[in-house]
Design a protein around this motif. Structure first.
Motif, mmCIF file in Angstrom:
data_model
loop_
_atom_site.group_PDB
_atom_site.id
_atom_site.type_symbol
_atom_site.label_atom_id
_atom_site.label_comp_id
_atom_site.label_asym_id
_atom_site.label_seq_id
_atom_site.Cartn_x
_atom_site.Cartn_y
_atom_site.Cartn_z
ATOM 1 N N THR A 108 0.831 -1.212 0.000
ATOM 2 C CA THR A 108 0.000 0.000 0.000
ATOM 3 C C THR A 108 0.860 1.255 0.000
ATOM 4 N N ASP A 109 1.856 1.304 0.893
ATOM 5 C CA ASP A 109 2.713 2.498 0.975
ATOM 6 C C ASP A 109 3.516 2.691 -0.306
ATOM 7 N N GLU A 110 4.069 1.591 -0.839
ATOM 8 C CA GLU A 110 4.928 1.691 -2.021
ATOM 9 C C GLU A 110 4.128 2.150 -3.245
ATOM 10 N N ILE A 111 2.935 1.612 -3.412
ATOM 11 C CA ILE A 111 2.081 2.001 -4.548
ATOM 12 C C ILE A 111 1.706 3.474 -4.434
ATOM 13 N N ALA A 112 1.391 3.912 -3.221
ATOM 14 C CA ALA A 112 1.044 5.325 -3.010
ATOM 15 C C ALA A 112 2.260 6.203 -3.298
ATOM 16 N N ARG A 113 3.438 5.760 -2.831
ATOM 17 C CA ARG A 113 4.663 6.548 -3.016
ATOM 18 C C ARG A 113 4.983 6.715 -4.498
ATOM 19 N N LEU A 114 4.798 5.643 -5.262
ATOM 20 C CA LEU A 114 5.123 5.662 -6.692
ATOM 21 C C LEU A 114 3.972 6.207 -7.537
ATOM 22 N N GLY A 115 2.811 6.406 -6.931
ATOM 23 C CA GLY A 115 1.664 6.929 -7.682
ATOM 24 C C GLY A 115 1.148 5.957 -8.729
ATOM 25 N N LYS A 165 -1.263 3.454 -10.587
ATOM 26 C CA LYS A 165 -2.721 3.391 -10.734
ATOM 27 C C LYS A 165 -3.222 2.043 -11.224
ATOM 28 N N MET A 166 -2.305 1.160 -11.677
ATOM 29 C CA MET A 166 -2.733 -0.127 -12.222
ATOM 30 C C MET A 166 -1.981 -1.263 -11.556
ATOM 31 N N GLY A 167 -2.686 -2.337 -11.244
ATOM 32 C CA GLY A 167 -2.070 -3.486 -10.610
ATOM 33 C C GLY A 167 -2.407 -4.784 -11.317
ATOM 34 N N ILE A 168 -1.506 -5.764 -11.178
ATOM 35 C CA ILE A 168 -1.740 -7.100 -11.719
ATOM 36 C C ILE A 168 -1.750 -8.087 -10.556
ATOM 37 N N ILE A 169 -2.836 -8.859 -10.454
ATOM 38 C CA ILE A 169 -2.973 -9.855 -9.395
ATOM 39 C C ILE A 169 -2.553 -11.213 -9.945
ATOM 40 N N ALA A 170 -1.389 -11.703 -9.501
ATOM 41 C CA ALA A 170 -0.883 -13.014 -9.946
ATOM 42 C C ALA A 170 -0.560 -13.876 -8.732
ATOM 43 N N MET A 190 -3.793 -3.055 -2.667
ATOM 44 C CA MET A 190 -3.466 -2.274 -3.867
ATOM 45 C C MET A 190 -4.367 -1.042 -3.964
ATOM 46 N N ILE A 191 -5.661 -1.264 -3.776
ATOM 47 C CA ILE A 191 -6.630 -0.175 -3.914
ATOM 48 C C ILE A 191 -6.384 0.882 -2.829
ATOM 49 N N ALA A 192 -6.013 0.419 -1.634
ATOM 50 C CA ALA A 192 -5.709 1.359 -0.545
ATOM 51 C C ALA A 192 -4.529 2.252 -0.923
ATOM 52 N N GLY A 193 -3.649 1.729 -1.782
ATOM 53 C CA GLY A 193 -2.488 2.506 -2.223
ATOM 54 C C GLY A 193 -2.799 3.447 -3.369
ATOM 55 N N GLY A 194 -3.967 3.292 -3.989
ATOM 56 C CA GLY A 194 -4.358 4.216 -5.055
ATOM 57 C C GLY A 194 -4.600 3.570 -6.408
ATOM 58 N N VAL A 195 -4.537 2.246 -6.477
ATOM 59 C CA VAL A 195 -4.775 1.563 -7.753
ATOM 60 C C VAL A 195 -6.251 1.652 -8.142
ATOM 61 N N ASP A 196 -6.506 2.006 -9.400
ATOM 62 C CA ASP A 196 -7.876 2.136 -9.905
ATOM 63 C C ASP A 196 -8.191 1.158 -11.030
ATOM 64 N N ARG A 199 -13.930 -8.164 -5.074
ATOM 65 C CA ARG A 199 -14.864 -7.126 -4.644
ATOM 66 C C ARG A 199 -14.092 -5.813 -4.599
ATOM 67 N N THR A 200 -14.537 -4.854 -5.396
ATOM 68 C CA THR A 200 -13.829 -3.576 -5.492
ATOM 69 C C THR A 200 -14.830 -2.421 -5.515
ATOM 70 N N PRO A 201 -14.374 -1.220 -5.141
ATOM 71 C CA PRO A 201 -15.237 -0.036 -5.246
ATOM 72 C C PRO A 201 -15.609 0.224 -6.705
ATOM 73 N N ALA A 202 -16.717 0.943 -6.899
ATOM 74 C CA ALA A 202 -17.222 1.178 -8.263
ATOM 75 C C ALA A 202 -16.192 1.884 -9.139
ATOM 76 N N ARG A 203 -15.328 2.710 -8.530
ATOM 77 C CA ARG A 203 -14.375 3.495 -9.331
ATOM 78 C C ARG A 203 -13.278 2.619 -9.930
ATOM 79 N N VAL A 204 -13.126 1.396 -9.414
ATOM 80 C CA VAL A 204 -12.035 0.523 -9.853
ATOM 81 C C VAL A 204 -12.480 -0.349 -11.030
ATOM 82 N N THR A 205 -11.675 -0.345 -12.099
ATOM 83 C CA THR A 205 -11.944 -1.209 -13.246
ATOM 84 C C THR A 205 -11.183 -2.517 -13.066
#
Lengths: 226, 226
Positions: free
Chosen positions: A157-164, A166-171, A184-190, A201-207
Motif C-alpha cells: 500500500t505504501d509503495e504504490i502510493a509513493r510511486l503513484g 494506478k494499475m495493478g496485476i494480481i498473480a 493495492m486499492i488502498a495505495g491508489g490503484v484504480d 470485490r472492489t469499489p465502483a471506481r475501480v476497473t
C-alpha cells in the motif's frame, strides 16, 4: 443502422470530440480498441497507409460491419468504402485509450506466472512498465528484476502510493487475491488485471479485467465433437 | 423480456432439453457458464443448497437480471425468486459444457508462461490435463514434467493425432504462433487457447479463445483519471 441505436452518433464534431467519445463509447467497444491499434500498427509496419474496414476485419478476424460500427466513432478518419488513414486512426485510438504515455504497473505475485509477466517483452511497447513487484515468499523478497526490487506485500500500500501507481496485476493464489487487491486499492490503484480465479470485490471506481484461461477452456469444450 | 429476443425460449422441455440448449444458447452465455459452475460449487462447498439469482449475482459481481436471463435456459431448475438447486444446476451446466469428463490438452511453449501453465493446480479440477508439451528449445526437449516429456514441435502433429488431443494452448512467441497453430490443427485440435498477441487464422470448425492481458490493460487506461 445499429451504430446509432447502440452507440450514439457515429460522427464527432472536431471541437469536442474527446468529450463526446468518452460519453458515447460503450465498454465492449473500448475493449476492442486495443486490438484495432495493434492491428493498424502491424499493417503500417508492412507499409499500409489507407486501410478499408474489409482489410482490417480480415486481419482481425471479425466482420467488416462490426469494424465499421466501432470505428464509426472515429468517422472523421474515413468513410465506409473509402478506407481509413491507418496512422492517424491508430494515433487517435491510442490517444483515446491514453496510451500516448507510459503507465507504471504494480505486480503482486512472483511465482511462475509473475515471472512470466515480468519477463514478457510486450508491455513496454504497449505503454506499460512493471514498476513494483510484491511477493510473500522470503526467497523472492529482495531479488532485483530490471531494476525493480521484489518487496513484501506488507509494504504494498505504501509503495504504490509513493510511486503513484494506478494499475495493478494480481498473480497470487486465489485465497490471497482479495486481501492483496484491497491493499493495492488502498495505495491508489484504480485498474486491476486479475489472474486469480476469483471475482474480486472492489469499489465502483475501480476497473477490473479478468484473465481467466480455465473458464475460456471450459467454454470451448461445449463446441468439441459438435 | 430480453431473454426471449436475445436467447430464444427461457424454458426447455425436459425431453429434448439438451438438443434445444445446444441450439439456443448464444456464445456470450456459454462463455459465462463456467463462472456459474465454479461459483455454484464454491457456494456448495460452504454448505449452500438452494441459491437465489440475487445471491449468485452478488457472488459473481454481475446483475441478478443477467443471471436470471442466462440461467433461464435451465429454467426447470428454479424459478425467479424461488432459488436454484445449486448442486443440480452446477451438474447440469457442467454436463452441457462437457466438463463431466477429463480433456487432454497439448501445450506449445515451455518458457516462463508455459511452465506457469504446466504447474497451475487448477486444470485438473477444471477437467483438463496437460497431456503433451512441445518446445523448440533444445534445453527443454526431453525434460519430464508430471510424466509428460517435452517434445520438439516437429513431432507435434503426429503426437497430437496419436493421443487424440482436441484442445491446445499456444504459449509461444507471436512470430511462431500461426505455424504452431497449423501443426496443432493438422493433428486434430479443434479448440485453441491463444496467449500469443496475434489473431490466429483457423478453419471455421476450430474454436479459439484469446488470452490477451495487454489488450485488457490497454482497455482499462481509458478509465483512469476519469
Amino acid at each position: 443502422m445499429r451504430a446509432h441505436d447502440d452507440h450514439g452518433p457515429d460522427r464527432l464534431s472536431p471541437r469536442n470530440g474527446a468529450a463526446v467519445i468518452e460519453e458515447t463509447i460503450p465498454d465492449i467497444v473500448i475493449r476492442r480498441l486495443p486490438v484495432y491499434v495493434r492491428t493498424l500498427r502491424e499493417l503500417q509496419s508492412r507499409g499500409a497507409t489507407s486501410i478499408s474496414s474489409d482489410e482490417l476485419a480480415d486481419q482481425i478476424g471479425v466482420t467488416a460491419a462490426q469494424i465499421r460500427r466501432d470505428l464509426s466513432y472515429f468517422g472523421r478518419f474515413g468513410k465506409q468504402g473509402k478506407g481509413y488513414d491507418a496512422e492517424r486512426l491508430a494515433e487517435e485510438i491510442a490517444h483515446i485509450l491514453r496510451l500516448d504515455r507510459q503507465w507504471d504497473v504494480a505486480l503482486a505475485g512472483f511465482g511462475n506466472l509473475g515471472q512470466a509477466i515480468v519477463h514478457y517483452q510486450g508491455f513496454v511497447p504497449a505503454s506499460f512498465r512493471i514498476a513494483a513487484i510484491f511477493d510473500r515468499n522470503e526467497d523472492a523478497i529482495g531479488r532485483e528484476v530490471d531494476g525493480v526490487v521484489v518487496k513484501s506485500p506488507d509494504e504494498m500500500t505504501d509503495e504504490i502510493a509513493r510511486l503513484g501507481i494506478k494499475m495493478g496485476i494480481i498473480a497470487v493464489p486465489a485465497h490471497a487475491a482479495q486481501e492483496i487487491t484491497d491493499a493495492m486499492i488502498a495505495g491508489g490503484v484504480d485498474a486491476i488485471l486479475n489472474y486469480a480465479p476469483v471475482v474480486l470485490r472492489t469499489p465502483a471506481r475501480v476497473t477490473v479485467r479478468e484473465v481467466d484461461p480455465v473458464s475460456a477452456m471450459q467454454s470451448m469444450t461445449y463446441y468439441l465433437d459438435n
